[in-house]
Write an enzyme that holds these catalytic residues in place. Structure first.
Site, PDB file in Angstrom:
ATOM      1  N   LYS A 298       1.010  -1.221   0.091  1.00 21.81           N
ATOM      2  CA  LYS A 298      -0.115  -0.085   0.056  1.00 21.81           C
ATOM      3  C   LYS A 298       0.824   1.174   0.115  1.00 21.81           C
ATOM      4  O   LYS A 298       1.462   1.761   1.014  1.00 21.81           O
ATOM      5  CB  LYS A 298      -0.882   0.120   1.139  1.00 21.81           C
ATOM      6  CG  LYS A 298      -2.051   0.958   1.263  1.00 21.81           C
ATOM      7  CD  LYS A 298      -3.052   0.661   0.062  1.00 21.81           C
ATOM      8  CE  LYS A 298      -4.218   1.557   0.174  1.00 21.81           C
ATOM      9  NZ  LYS A 298      -5.237   1.254  -0.969  1.00 21.81           N
TER      10      LYS A 298
ATOM     11  N   SER B 155      -8.395   0.091  -4.633  1.00 20.25           N
ATOM     12  CA  SER B 155      -8.994   0.442  -3.441  1.00 20.25           C
ATOM     13  C   SER B 155     -10.498   0.456  -3.333  1.00 20.25           C
ATOM     14  O   SER B 155     -11.142  -0.535  -3.511  1.00 20.25           O
ATOM     15  CB  SER B 155      -8.184   1.563  -2.878  1.00 20.25           C
ATOM     16  OG  SER B 155      -7.872   1.519  -1.682  1.00 20.25           O
TER      17      SER B 155
END
Length: 599
Positions: A187, A383
């Protein structure tokens, strides 16, 4: 006197009726005199700016300039033209890269489908790059029958690159302390603030992402130009190429100026064909898929995901995916007995976890009510953008779509030292043990840090478990391809995150199959298009609709003409919050950085 007043009112009423009647008559006259499509036409398109994914039906953006051409406009126009005997060919001037890799691939698919009907498509450019990279523009052109470039032009097809800023040391010098956490190691949204170079996972995923995109372009150019992949790669490695070198490398079919290209195109079309802009053709001929007895709803989920209504800026054209608007559009489509399936176009880097979950809930409810949902992904569905898509019956992505980033981040920037350097002391006071937990002037206490970490664990577990259920795979397998990592659509398909590669036509085909529909269908955008009067009344602050579903589904919130200055001010404020120097910290937990490669 009374008689005079009655007579006056009668005259006013009669004049009003005459005025309205005259106005209606003029409208009908204008409609009847509207030019049609000539008997023989060559469609003309100038790609001199990036295509947008979505312009809300009630947007006033056109009041501030020409209405932006969308990806679907081009795809629909070429589909309509493919079956129109009046259309003899297509000529496109490529003046740059019209969008992301996924957008270019969507256009390439549409051009190839147009050519498959037996019609000729020609691309030309004065130059493919002049001191800059134009690989994307040429990648599109290579899908055409013929490609021409001006003799003085060049082919700067040098590949694809990405520059990522890292500002950890700059923040340290400013006295700003990033206190950010993420799930998990891939991430990369927070790395700009917390790192000074690529971490090993960040470098790995970025290099793989670029390698996958480059491979797709090499393959596409080779196929389009009837070269081997080795020849295409060698030509790109030798770029920038002068026009003559590009001709010798078989990357173009000739060195011609605009007038010479147009003369060839007209001659090939029979000599009598007229030119007609593609957008004018679409306006006059109409979109395909408008006559079926049964309806497939098309719902857009474009832009950053936020709670509340969708929004649009008339100046920039930027849109926001409001969870209330999109969720209500799903409810309206489910309630409509004519709607047999839903195509959900997702083009989003993510945003709010709660808003993403709201939309995801309506996707599931639509399926429970017997309405199949097919997702088609645009430039990115990352996401939160993947969160809203993962429960669909099928997911369609382009090979170059930025996909996945199943992960979460959160935290704040502590700015007390920064303000101290300026001689400013912010002194927070709060009633409640954690009232100042997200204050930018205080560090997390150990307990608050633990709470924040627990929150991230909870969200990540929720995301991965729901994604596993939606994709019908074991959680352990899903977690292996999650970890906050972004994939190209091509790689995502190999890992089970995507079902098919393609764009709008593939998604519509799957929707018809899922709903067991045969023959033509009507594609209708939800929420419905609003009239000018409704748009104007919204600008004046009047509520629309009889209930919350009507109001929320009514469409995007339109920004009034005087709002751009306020938007610019807000943009500066948002920049300050991102740098951690003003205001409350922004907490977008399901968001992914959107790489903007140069190509």
């Amino acid at each position: 006197m009374k008689r005079f007043l009655v007579g006056s009112l009668a005259v006013v009423g009669a004049l009003s009726i005459l005025f309205v009647g005259a106005l209606v008559g003029l409208l009908f006259l204008g409609a009847s005199n509207k030019p049609g499509v000539p008997g023989q036409v060559v469609l003309e398109l100038e790609l001199d700016e990036r295509l947008v994914e979505y312009v809300p039906e009630d947007s006033l953006a056109s009041a501030f300039g020409p209405e932006r051409l969308t990806v679907r406009d081009v795809v629909d126009a070429l589909e309509r033209a493919g079956g129109d005997e009046r259309v003899k060919g297509l000529v496109v001037k490529v003046s740059g890269t019209p969008g992301s890799t996924a957008v270019v691939q969507e256009l390439r698919d549409a051009v190839k489908a147009f050519r498959a009907t037996g019609k000729k498509a020609v691309a030309y450019a004065d130059t493919f790059g002049e001191g800059d990279n134009s690989t994307g523009g040429y990648y599109l052109a290579s899908a055409f029958d013929e490609v021409y470039v001006q003799p003085s032009g060049e082919l700067s097809v040098t590949g694809i690159a990405l520059e990522t800023p890292f500002a950890r040391d700059a923040f340290a010098k400013l006295g700003v302390k990033p206190r950010m956490s993420k799930r998990q190691e891939y991430k990369a949204a927070v790395n700009t603030y917390t790192e000074q170079t690529y971490t090993a996972p960040h470098r790995e995923e970025t290099e793989r992402f670029l390698t996958s995109l480059f491979g797709q372009m090499v393959k596409g150019i080779a196929e389009g130009r009837k070269l081997s992949e080795e020849q295409a790669r060698a030509a790109m490695d030798a770029a920038p190429l002068r026009a003559q070198e590009a001709l010798e490398a078989k990357l173009v079919d000739g060195l011609l100026y605009r007038d010479e290209v147009y003369a060839k195109v007209k001659e090939a079309a029979g000599g009598k064909a007229e030119l007609l802009y593609l957008e004018k053709y679409l306006e006059r001929a109409g979109r395909p898929n408008r006559t079926g007895a049964q309806t497939v709803a098309l719902i857009y989920g474009a832009g950053e995901i936020a709670r509340g209504k969708s929004g649009s800026s008339p100046m920039s054209g930027d849109v926001t995916m409001g969870s209330d608007t999109v969720a209500a559009a799903f409810r309206k489509a489910v309630e409509d007995p004519q709607v047999k399936a839903i195509v959900f176009r997702v083009d989003s880097p993510g945003g709010s976890y709660v808003a993403s979950d709201t939309v995801s809930r309506e996707v599931k409810r639509a399926r429970e009510k017997g309405k199949p949902v097919i997702v088609t992904m645009g430039s990115y569905a990352a996401s939160g953008g993947y969160f809203v898509a993962m429960d669909a019956d099928k997911i369609v992505a382009q090979p170059g779509t930025l996909t996945g980033s199943i992960g979460v981040f959160n935290g704040k920037m502590v700015t007390a030292d920064f303000w101290e350097k300026l001689g400013v002391n912010w002194e927070p006071l709060g009633v409640g043990k954690n009232a100042t937990m997200y204050s930018s002037d205080l560090e997390f206490t150990p307990e608050q840090h633990a709470k924040n970490e627990a929150f991230l664990d909870q969200v990540y577990a929720d995301f991965t478990s729901k994604a596993a259920a939606g994709r019908r795979m074991p959680v352990e397998k899903l977690q292996e391809v999650a970890k906050g990592r972004v994939w190209t659509g091509e790689d995502a398909k190999e890992r089970g995150l995507v079902d098919e590669l393609g764009g709008f036509p593939v998604a519509l085909k799957l929707a018809k199959e899922a709903a067991k529909l045969e023959g033509p269908v009507r594609v209708e955008v939800f929420p419905r298009k609003k009239g000018a009067a409704e748009v104007l009344s919204e600008l004046l602050g009047e509520k629309q609709g009889d209930n919350s579903d009507d109001e929320a589904a009514a469409g995007a919130r339109v920004t009034a003409p005087w709002q751009p200055v306020l938007e610019q001010t807000r943009a500066l404020y948002r920049l300050g919050t991102q740098l951690g120097v003003v205001g409350e910290q922004r907490r977008q937990v399901l968001s992914a950085p959107v790489p903007e490669p140069t190509w």
